[in-house]
Design a protein around this motif. Structure first.
Motif, PDB file in Angstrom:
ATOM      1  N   TYR A  55       1.070  -1.132  -0.213  1.00 49.18           N
ATOM      2  CA  TYR A  55       0.043  -0.317   0.136  1.00 49.18           C
ATOM      3  C   TYR A  55       0.701   1.332  -0.152  1.00 49.18           C
ATOM      4  CZ  TYR A  55      -4.027  -2.782   1.248  1.00 49.18           C
ATOM      5  OH  TYR A  55      -5.223  -3.482   0.770  1.00 49.18           O
ATOM      6  N   GLY A  56       2.243   1.250   0.696  1.00 50.38           N
ATOM      7  CA  GLY A  56       2.853   2.455   0.425  1.00 50.38           C
ATOM      8  C   GLY A  56       3.844   2.346  -0.903  1.00 50.38           C
ATOM      9  N   LEU A  57       3.109   1.500  -1.153  1.00 54.00           N
ATOM     10  CA  LEU A  57       3.869   2.019  -2.999  1.00 54.00           C
ATOM     11  C   LEU A  57       2.350   2.969  -4.036  1.00 54.00           C
ATOM     12  CD1 LEU A  57       5.628  -1.456  -4.082  1.00 54.00           C
ATOM     13  CD2 LEU A  57       6.787   0.943  -3.869  1.00 54.00           C
ATOM     14  N   PHE A  58       1.369   2.250  -3.895  1.00 49.30           N
ATOM     15  CA  PHE A  58      -0.201   2.661  -4.176  1.00 49.30           C
ATOM     16  C   PHE A  58      -0.008   3.559  -3.584  1.00 49.30           C
ATOM     17  CE2 PHE A  58      -4.323   4.245  -3.615  1.00 49.30           C
ATOM     18  CZ  PHE A  58      -4.925   4.578  -4.644  1.00 49.30           C
ATOM     19  N   LEU A  59      -0.008   4.581  -2.347  1.00 50.87           N
ATOM     20  CA  LEU A  59      -0.019   5.993  -2.121  1.00 50.87           C
ATOM     21  C   LEU A  59       0.938   6.445  -2.343  1.00 50.87           C
ATOM     22  CD1 LEU A  59      -0.713   5.206   1.739  1.00 50.87           C
ATOM     23  CD2 LEU A  59      -1.867   6.154   0.217  1.00 50.87           C
ATOM     24  N   THR A  60       2.560   6.461  -2.226  1.00 47.50           N
ATOM     25  CA  THR A  60       3.298   7.645  -3.348  1.00 47.50           C
ATOM     26  C   THR A  60       2.682   7.509  -4.822  1.00 47.50           C
ATOM     27  OG1 THR A  60       4.831   6.181  -2.089  1.00 47.50           O
ATOM     28  CG2 THR A  60       5.454   7.197  -4.223  1.00 47.50           C
ATOM     29  N   LEU A  61       2.541   6.240  -5.334  1.00 53.22           N
ATOM     30  CA  LEU A  61       1.810   7.188  -6.783  1.00 53.22           C
ATOM     31  C   LEU A  61       0.681   7.760  -6.679  1.00 53.22           C
ATOM     32  CD1 LEU A  61       1.931   3.394  -8.382  1.00 53.22           C
ATOM     33  CD2 LEU A  61       3.177   5.239  -8.953  1.00 53.22           C
ATOM     34  N   ALA A  62      -0.649   7.657  -6.144  1.00 49.10           N
ATOM     35  CA  ALA A  62      -1.683   7.757  -5.767  1.00 49.10           C
ATOM     36  C   ALA A  62      -0.607   9.596  -5.166  1.00 49.10           C
ATOM     37  CB  ALA A  62      -3.021   7.545  -4.515  1.00 49.10           C
ATOM     38  N   ALA A  63      -0.116   9.646  -4.519  1.00 49.37           N
ATOM     39  CA  ALA A  63       0.145  11.140  -4.185  1.00 49.37           C
ATOM     40  C   ALA A  63       1.095  12.331  -5.133  1.00 49.37           C
ATOM     41  CB  ALA A  63       0.663  11.264  -3.201  1.00 49.37           C
ATOM     42  N   ARG A  64       1.418  11.617  -6.254  1.00 48.42           N
ATOM     43  CA  ARG A  64       2.700  12.145  -6.962  1.00 48.42           C
ATOM     44  C   ARG A  64       2.001  13.012  -7.980  1.00 48.42           C
ATOM     45  NH1 ARG A  64       5.988   7.284  -9.246  1.00 48.42           N
ATOM     46  NH2 ARG A  64       5.920   8.749 -11.370  1.00 48.42           N
ATOM     47  N   ALA A 349       0.054  16.580 -16.190  1.00 50.79           N
ATOM     48  CA  ALA A 349      -0.184  14.908 -17.105  1.00 50.79           C
ATOM     49  C   ALA A 349       0.914  13.654 -16.699  1.00 50.79           C
ATOM     50  CB  ALA A 349       0.152  15.427 -18.416  1.00 50.79           C
ATOM     51  N   TYR A 350       1.548  14.289 -16.623  1.00 53.96           N
ATOM     52  CA  TYR A 350       3.018  12.250 -16.566  1.00 53.96           C
ATOM     53  C   TYR A 350       2.066  11.966 -14.981  1.00 53.96           C
ATOM     54  CZ  TYR A 350       6.619  10.131 -15.805  1.00 53.96           C
ATOM     55  OH  TYR A 350       8.034   8.824 -15.675  1.00 53.96           O
ATOM     56  N   GLN A 351       2.058  12.537 -13.783  1.00 56.59           N
ATOM     57  CA  GLN A 351       1.550  11.581 -12.709  1.00 56.59           C
ATOM     58  C   GLN A 351       0.498  11.163 -12.797  1.00 56.59           C
ATOM     59  OE1 GLN A 351       3.959  10.893 -11.772  1.00 56.59           O
ATOM     60  NE2 GLN A 351       5.459  12.271 -11.175  1.00 56.59           N
ATOM     61  N   MET A 352      -0.547  12.087 -13.707  1.00 55.44           N
ATOM     62  CA  MET A 352      -2.001  11.532 -13.751  1.00 55.44           C
ATOM     63  C   MET A 352      -1.847  10.231 -15.022  1.00 55.44           C
ATOM     64  SD  MET A 352      -4.353  12.715 -11.953  1.00 55.44           S
ATOM     65  CE  MET A 352      -5.912  12.054 -13.257  1.00 55.44           C
ATOM     66  N   GLY A 353      -1.124  10.699 -15.599  1.00 58.41           N
ATOM     67  CA  GLY A 353      -0.956   9.214 -16.386  1.00 58.41           C
ATOM     68  C   GLY A 353      -1.198   8.281 -15.748  1.00 58.41           C
ATOM     69  N   ASN A 354       0.372   8.498 -14.708  1.00 61.06           N
ATOM     70  CA  ASN A 354       0.846   7.256 -13.966  1.00 61.06           C
ATOM     71  C   ASN A 354       0.007   6.543 -13.149  1.00 61.06           C
ATOM     72  OD1 ASN A 354       2.915   5.634 -12.787  1.00 61.06           O
ATOM     73  ND2 ASN A 354       3.589   7.339 -11.849  1.00 61.06           N
ATOM     74  N   LEU A 355      -1.035   7.205 -12.099  1.00 66.63           N
ATOM     75  CA  LEU A 355      -2.518   7.004 -12.144  1.00 66.63           C
ATOM     76  C   LEU A 355      -3.063   6.024 -12.170  1.00 66.63           C
ATOM     77  CD1 LEU A 355      -3.658   7.531  -8.440  1.00 66.63           C
ATOM     78  CD2 LEU A 355      -5.578   9.093  -9.255  1.00 66.63           C
ATOM     79  N   LEU A 356      -3.599   6.415 -13.534  1.00 59.18           N
ATOM     80  CA  LEU A 356      -4.858   5.783 -14.249  1.00 59.18           C
ATOM     81  C   LEU A 356      -4.435   4.474 -14.363  1.00 59.18           C
ATOM     82  CD1 LEU A 356      -5.531   8.503 -17.136  1.00 59.18           C
ATOM     83  CD2 LEU A 356      -7.198   7.573 -15.152  1.00 59.18           C
ATOM     84  N   ALA A 357      -2.533   4.420 -14.456  1.00 61.61           N
ATOM     85  CA  ALA A 357      -2.083   3.487 -15.239  1.00 61.61           C
ATOM     86  C   ALA A 357      -1.719   2.709 -13.783  1.00 61.61           C
ATOM     87  CB  ALA A 357      -1.058   3.210 -15.985  1.00 61.61           C
ATOM     88  N   ALA A 358      -1.951   2.697 -12.560  1.00 64.81           N
ATOM     89  CA  ALA A 358      -1.409   1.906 -11.907  1.00 64.81           C
ATOM     90  C   ALA A 358      -2.063   0.797 -11.532  1.00 64.81           C
ATOM     91  CB  ALA A 358      -2.224   2.756 -10.136  1.00 64.81           C
ATOM     92  N   GLY A 359      -2.746   0.382 -12.105  1.00 63.61           N
ATOM     93  CA  GLY A 359      -3.815  -0.377 -11.879  1.00 63.61           C
ATOM     94  C   GLY A 359      -2.880  -2.266 -13.135  1.00 63.61           C
TER      95      GLY A 359
END
Length: 410
Positions: A55-64, A349-359
């Motif tokens: 979950y630490g990885l997910f939270l990092t990606l979600a916060a970016r 845009a980069y980080q939102m794309g990262n969040l959209l690709a988190a799955g």
């Protein structure tokens, strides 16, 4: 030699700026990937399962995305240089604090805060570099900057391999505070972006809505484009360790497994530089499309090579293509973004794309389980489909190669 010719044309100050931006992203990635190597150790110490630590990885990606928007707006308003230094200090402090986490809950909170700071670095560093160099050098420098990410991944793998048995996972996070020293170098050797200096009077008065007026469709397009890019890169990297263990039956802490990862990162470095330079000659879109589509014929070698030699060659070549396409991204996004939003829009845009690709990793795991735990099949299918989608999105989008930042409206 001609590949590096644009780098030789930079003056002393411009080289310092490029180096600082490259090191910022390299050390940022280094700090992020450290957790991926110590999940088991953290879980054992806190008495939880591995999933709880991830979950630490997910939270990092979600916060970016939060950090990209927050620090990007600050950089557009107050300058690239001071906000970049602030950002580096913050993510280094949160990395150091992680080493002293008394519980998993505190660690997760700190990884979220680290993600906020991490989210700001890429956009600010890229805008500072791109606005400080000649237009004809952007392709090479773009590839160089993006190569910082696999370099950070490699350094994290190397640190884990050499140090974790001696200093433990907490010691690795203490080492992760080293990037704070980069601030001293930036303060001494890196000036403010000349393009930002020229337009600061106007930009300091503009709200987010005013800065984005007429560019909302572009912003949505860039987020979708970066989602495809992140699915492309994460789809070729995140489950590779699992593929080594489940399908290749390798010990992921062995020298063989490490060598395959090293070849992945070497291919990423070569690809980013080569296609970055190529984009100056044939255009940004053509270079990205070629790299994305060339990944498809490499898939059988990458996932189904019959020997370690062929698998190593496939690992190298797949990242030449994947990160080759990525190597054009920093300059492409900066050239497309309006001046008043150049530190904000590319990074967001980069980080939102990262969040959209988190799955991505979860989806690949589901496909593998559906196909008899075959991660080679899951990764191959994923990369093949995403490569075609990415090429289509790039083809449908705009290009602004060689845009003169000095003469654009402020």
């Amino acid at each position: 030699m001609s590949l590096l010719a644009p780098l030789r044309e930079l003056n002393h100050t411009q080289r310092h700026t490029v180096l600082a931006s490259f090191l910022g992203w390299t050390l940022d990635a280094f700090d992020y990937f450290l957790l991926t190597f110590v999940i088991v150790g953290v879980a054992k110490e806190f008495g939880v399962d591995n999933k709880a630590v991830t979950y630490g990885l997910f939270l990092t990606l979600a916060a970016r995305p939060i950090g990209a928007l927050l620090f990007g707006r600050l950089a557009d308003r107050f300058g690239r240089r001071p906000i970049l230094m602030l950002d580096i200090i913050l993510f280094s402090v949160f990395e150091l604090a992680t080493a002293f986490s008394p519980s998993l809950t505190v660690l997760l909170v700190l990884r979220f805060l680290f993600g906020v700071a991490m989210g700001g670095e890429w956009g600010i560093g890229a805008s500072l570099a791109m606005e400080s160099i000649p237009a004809k050098s952007r392709g090479l420098i773009s590839g160089l900057l993006q190569s910082g990410y696999p370099c950070g991944f490699f350094l994290a793998a190397l640190a884990n391999w050499l140090l974790v048995d001696h200093i433990g996972w907490r010691g690795l996070f203490i080492v992760g505070a080293v990037p704070a020293l980069l601030v001293l170098y930036i303060r001494r050797s890196v000036p403010e972006s000349p393009v930002w200096e020229k337009g600061k009077a106007t930009r300091q008065k503009q709200t987010l809505r005013e800065s984005m007026r007429g560019h909302w469709k572009l912003g949505i397009y860039l987020m979708l484009l970066m989602a495809a890019f992140n699915m492309f890169s994460h789809g070729s990297q995140d489950m590779y360790h699992t593929f080594e263990e489940v399908n290749l039956h390798l010990d992921t802490s062995s020298g063989t497994a490490f060598m395959l990862v090293a070849l992945l990162n070497l291919g990423a470095l070569v690809g980013g530089l080569f296609f970055g330079v190529l984009s100056e000659r044939i255009g940004r879109r053509k270079a990205m499309i070629i790299a994305a589509l060339l990944a498809i014929p490499v898939i059988p070698l990458w996932a189904y090579g019959g020997s370690l030699l062929l698998l190593g060659l496939g690992a190298f070549l797949i990242q030449v293509m994947v990160q080759g396409a990525w190597g054009v991204v920093p300059t492409h996004l900066n050239e497309l973004s309006p001046g008043p939003m150049r530190a904000t829009l590319p990074g967001f845009a980069y980080q939102m794309g990262n969040l959209l690709a988190a799955g991505t990793a979860t989806a690949q795991t589901w496909i593998a389980e559906w196909h008899g735990h075959d991660f080679a099949f899951a990764m191959s299918l994923w990369i093949g489909v995403v490569a075609m989608i990415l090429a289509l999105l790039v083809w449908l989008g705009p290009e602004a190669r060689g845009l003169d930042f000095e003469k654009e409206p402020t």
